[in-house]
Design an enzyme around this catalytic site. Structure first.
Site, short mmCIF file in Angstrom:
data_model
loop_
_atom_site.label_atom_id
_atom_site.label_comp_id
_atom_site.label_asym_id
_atom_site.label_seq_id
_atom_site.Cartn_x
_atom_site.Cartn_y
_atom_site.Cartn_z
N TYR A 53 0.81 -1.22 0.00
CA TYR A 53 0.00 0.00 0.00
C TYR A 53 0.85 1.28 0.00
O TYR A 53 0.30 2.38 -0.07
CB TYR A 53 -0.90 0.04 1.24
N HIS A 80 -4.26 6.57 -1.26
CA HIS A 80 -4.84 6.56 0.08
C HIS A 80 -3.79 6.77 1.16
O HIS A 80 -4.12 7.08 2.31
CB HIS A 80 -5.55 5.22 0.30
N ASN A 115 -9.70 2.02 8.29
CA ASN A 115 -11.03 2.02 8.91
C ASN A 115 -10.99 2.07 10.43
O ASN A 115 -12.01 2.39 11.06
CB ASN A 115 -11.81 0.77 8.48
N ASP A 140 -5.93 11.94 2.42
CA ASP A 140 -6.28 12.11 1.01
C ASP A 140 -7.70 12.64 0.89
O ASP A 140 -8.56 12.35 1.72
CB ASP A 140 -6.14 10.78 0.27
N ASN A 151 -13.30 6.85 5.54
CA ASN A 151 -13.43 5.92 6.66
C ASN A 151 -12.44 6.21 7.78
O ASN A 151 -12.74 5.95 8.95
CB ASN A 151 -13.27 4.48 6.17
#
Length: 245
Positions: free
Chosen positions: A14, A19, A66, A91, A112
């Site tokens: 990631y 994100h 989250n 973001d 989230n």
């Protein structure tokens, strides 16, 4: 003490995602201001340093996006901080790529990570929204935010991260307007200069000079020529052409 939080997801898969731009901003600040190395605490990674003369804790939650509030809330309670002591960098789909917005409070916009922080810390913390642009349709949002920045994005992404890091002390001191002004000066686009007139066409021919109007030409040609009637010139003309009434 100020708590600056960068949001993202843990793991190398990631690391370059849109994100994760909050993580990237936190790393840029830590490098620029010589913070301590990141260590594990509060279900995240933390680094300590100073900005504008005040102690600052940088936090990257490792709980996945989250559940970001689990990490931020734990740090907030440990240091007995209020929401006013927290800045969250994240973001933002509803901002064009390379744009920033800095404000206190407000909605979560469906983010989230912010939803989770709202639930654990309240809503009155400062948010530095970093624009990543919207893909155009809600069905493409997840692939967009969880996709890596394109190679062409580096043209605006690196200057943006550098500007955030270089002027983070203004955010820390509460000078939001000063920060945004500095950011605009560093990353703004200069007004294009007007094009210069062409000196010659492709064949090397220069533009023809502007011609006089036919009316002006006729007016000039119609002007009578006045001949001298006395003096040496008049005498010479009389010898050449003779006397005429």
């Amino acid at each position: 003490m100020l708590l600056i939080v960068g949001l993202g997801n843990p793991g190398p898969q990631y690391a370059r995602n849109r994100h994760n731009v909050g993580f990237m901003a936190a790393d840029a600040i830590a490098r620029r201001h010589s913070f301590s190395g990141f260590s594990k605490k509060f279900r995240g990674e933390i680094a300590e340093g100073t900005l504008a003369g005040d102690k600052v804790l940088l936090l990257k939650p490792m709980t996945f996006m989250n559940l970001s509030g689990d990490s931020v809330g734990e740090a907030m309670r440990f240091y007995k901080l209020s929401p006013a002591d927290i800045i969250v960098m994240h973001d933002e789909l509803d901002l064009a790529p390379g744009k920033l917005k800095l404000k206190t409070g407000g909605g979560n916009g469906g983010h989230n990570g912010l939803k989770s922080i709202d639930a654990h810390c309240g809503k009155d913390y400062k948010r530095l929204r970093i624009g990543i642009g919207h893909p155009g349709h809600k069905d493409r949002v997840n692939p967009h935010v969880l996709g890596d920045f394109a190679k062409s994005d580096q043209e605006w992404l690196q200057p943006l991260l550098d500007a955030i890091a270089d002027h983070a002390d203004l955010i820390a001191s509460g000078d939001d307007a000063g920060f945004l002004n500095k950011f605009a000066m560093v990353t703004g686009t200069a007004t294009p200069k007007p094009a210069k007139p062409a000196k010659a066409d492709a064949a090397g021919t220069k533009p023809a000079p502007t011609a006089k109007s036919h009316i002006r030409q006729a007016h000039n040609s119609a002007q009578p020529k006045i001949l001298p009637t006395s003096g040496p010139m008049a005498d010479m003309l009389k010898k050449l052409f003779g006397n005429k009434d």
